[in-house]
Design a protein around this motif. Structure first.
Motif, PDB file in Angstrom:
ATOM      1  N   ILE A 181     -51.048   4.367 -27.036  1.00 58.40           N
ATOM      2  CA  ILE A 181     -51.734   4.462 -25.741  1.00 58.40           C
ATOM      3  C   ILE A 181     -51.081   5.590 -24.948  1.00 58.40           C
ATOM      4  N   ILE A 204     -50.866   7.067 -21.080  1.00 62.12           N
ATOM      5  CA  ILE A 204     -51.174   6.758 -19.688  1.00 62.12           C
ATOM      6  C   ILE A 204     -51.675   8.014 -18.967  1.00 62.12           C
ATOM      7  N   GLU A 260     -56.809  -0.947 -17.193  1.00 62.24           N
ATOM      8  CA  GLU A 260     -57.796  -0.280 -18.045  1.00 62.24           C
ATOM      9  C   GLU A 260     -58.012   1.158 -17.591  1.00 62.24           C
ATOM     10  N   ILE A 277     -55.431   4.035 -18.581  1.00 64.71           N
ATOM     11  CA  ILE A 277     -55.355   4.552 -19.954  1.00 64.71           C
ATOM     12  C   ILE A 277     -56.175   5.836 -20.064  1.00 64.71           C
ATOM     13  N   PHE A 315     -56.103   7.525 -26.574  1.00 64.21           N
ATOM     14  CA  PHE A 315     -55.310   6.999 -27.679  1.00 64.21           C
ATOM     15  C   PHE A 315     -54.876   8.118 -28.606  1.00 64.21           C
ATOM     16  N   THR A 344     -60.189  10.446 -25.999  1.00 57.96           N
ATOM     17  CA  THR A 344     -60.735   9.587 -24.957  1.00 57.96           C
ATOM     18  C   THR A 344     -62.085   9.031 -25.406  1.00 57.96           C
ATOM     19  N   TRP A 387     -61.050   0.978 -29.046  1.00 56.24           N
ATOM     20  CA  TRP A 387     -59.874   0.734 -29.886  1.00 56.24           C
ATOM     21  C   TRP A 387     -60.133  -0.342 -30.934  1.00 56.24           C
ATOM     22  N   PRO A 405     -54.721  -3.268 -25.607  1.00 53.23           N
ATOM     23  CA  PRO A 405     -54.164  -2.169 -24.817  1.00 53.23           C
ATOM     24  C   PRO A 405     -54.125  -2.395 -23.306  1.00 53.23           C
ATOM     25  N   ALA A 406     -55.228  -2.807 -22.697  1.00 51.69           N
ATOM     26  CA  ALA A 406     -55.222  -2.969 -21.240  1.00 51.69           C
ATOM     27  C   ALA A 406     -54.248  -4.059 -20.809  1.00 51.69           C
ATOM     28  N   VAL A 438     -50.725  -2.643 -20.950  1.00 53.99           N
ATOM     29  CA  VAL A 438     -50.456  -1.810 -19.774  1.00 53.99           C
ATOM     30  C   VAL A 438     -50.244  -2.682 -18.541  1.00 53.99           C
ATOM     31  N   CYS A 460     -48.330   0.723 -29.965  1.00 55.56           N
ATOM     32  CA  CYS A 460     -48.815  -0.656 -29.903  1.00 55.56           C
ATOM     33  C   CYS A 460     -48.201  -1.586 -30.943  1.00 55.56           C
TER      34      CYS A 460
END
Length: 252
Positions: free
Chosen positions: A111, A113, A126, A129, A132, A171, A175, A201-202, A205, A222
């Motif tokens: 991920i 940021i 969300e 992000i 990836f 982008t 995922w 992922p979210a 984060v 991850c």
């Protein structure tokens, strides 16, 4: 959209967006402001697509690995940090130091940021992000377990070049559709679905933002699943995620 970072023949470093065979420079990672004329990709050397202030890795974040090893799925990310000097990019040569002993590849989804966040809610996490990337979280297994009183996560994963990131930051991907694969000498050695993540992922984060402020360019690996194996000098190791690309390094 694919973000990349590259070096020109003259040594200038550029961050921008890839369109076809060209890199379109931008003022900064994630920015819409242009910063010069497009440059042919074949005239550039790709670098890690960002320079993270924090390179965060996760442990025990896949159901299949947790089930096989009898681990309890965590409610909060089990995390460690890699030093900035561990960062390497596509095409790098990564040296295994004699002290490292038995060393493994770990193919992972990363991920990246794009917005500063702290104590984020689900929506803010969300939105933070950017996209990836591929990660190879190279690890010295011998060092990790050398001292029974203190598992050495940072040392085992912190040698120069042991944090490989790239080739781009993609982008607009879902995922859950991604598969993480690792090839060693062209032979597939690891393959697992990203959708098997314990913490998505979210949520990663959101929870990490309770522990620290996350900032643009920070990378969160991850975690890996079943199939990580030893590597040795001379091996060409590629992490491949369709939609992101192939991230290859040569071990030395």
């Amino acid at each position: 959209m694919n973000w990349a970072r590259a070096r020109t023949a003259g040594g200038r470093e550029i961050t921008g967006v890839i369109d076809g065979a060209m890199l379109h420079p931008r003022a900064s990672l994630g920015a819409s402001e242009t910063a010069g004329e497009p440059l042919p990709l074949d005239s550039l050397t790709l670098l890690p697509p960002c320079v993270p202030g924090k390179f965060i890795g996760l442990w025990n974040n896949f159901h299949a690995a947790a089930t096989r090893n009898g681990w309890t799925p965590p409610a909060h990310p089990l995390w460690f940090l890699k030093p900035a000097s561990a960062l390497a990019g596509p095409g790098a040569t990564v040296t295994i130091p004699p002290a490292a002993g038995r060393t493994l590849f770990e193919g992972e989804l990363g991920i990246v940021i794009g917005k500063t966040c702290h104590n984020a809610d689900a929506t803010e996490a969300e939105a933070a992000i950017l996209g990836f990337t591929c990660v190879n979280d190279i690890t010295s297994l011998d060092i990790l377990n050398a001292d029974p009183s203190f598992p050495q996560w940072t040392r085992a994963k912190g040698f120069d070049g042991f944090g490989v990131v790239g080739p781009v930051i993609a982008t607009g991907l879902d995922w859950q559709d991604l598969t993480v694969r690792v090839l060693v000498g062209g032979r597939e050695r690891q393959s697992y679905p990203a959708s098997d993540m314990i913490l998505p992922p979210a949520e990663i984060v959101r929870l990490l933002s309770q522990d620290m402020t996350l900032e643009p360019g920070d990378v969160i690996a991850c975690g890996t699943s079943i199939g990580a194996r030893p590597i040795k000098a001379g091996d060409v190791v590629e992490v491949v995620i369709d939609g992101i690309g192939s991230l290859g390094v040569t071990m030395a």
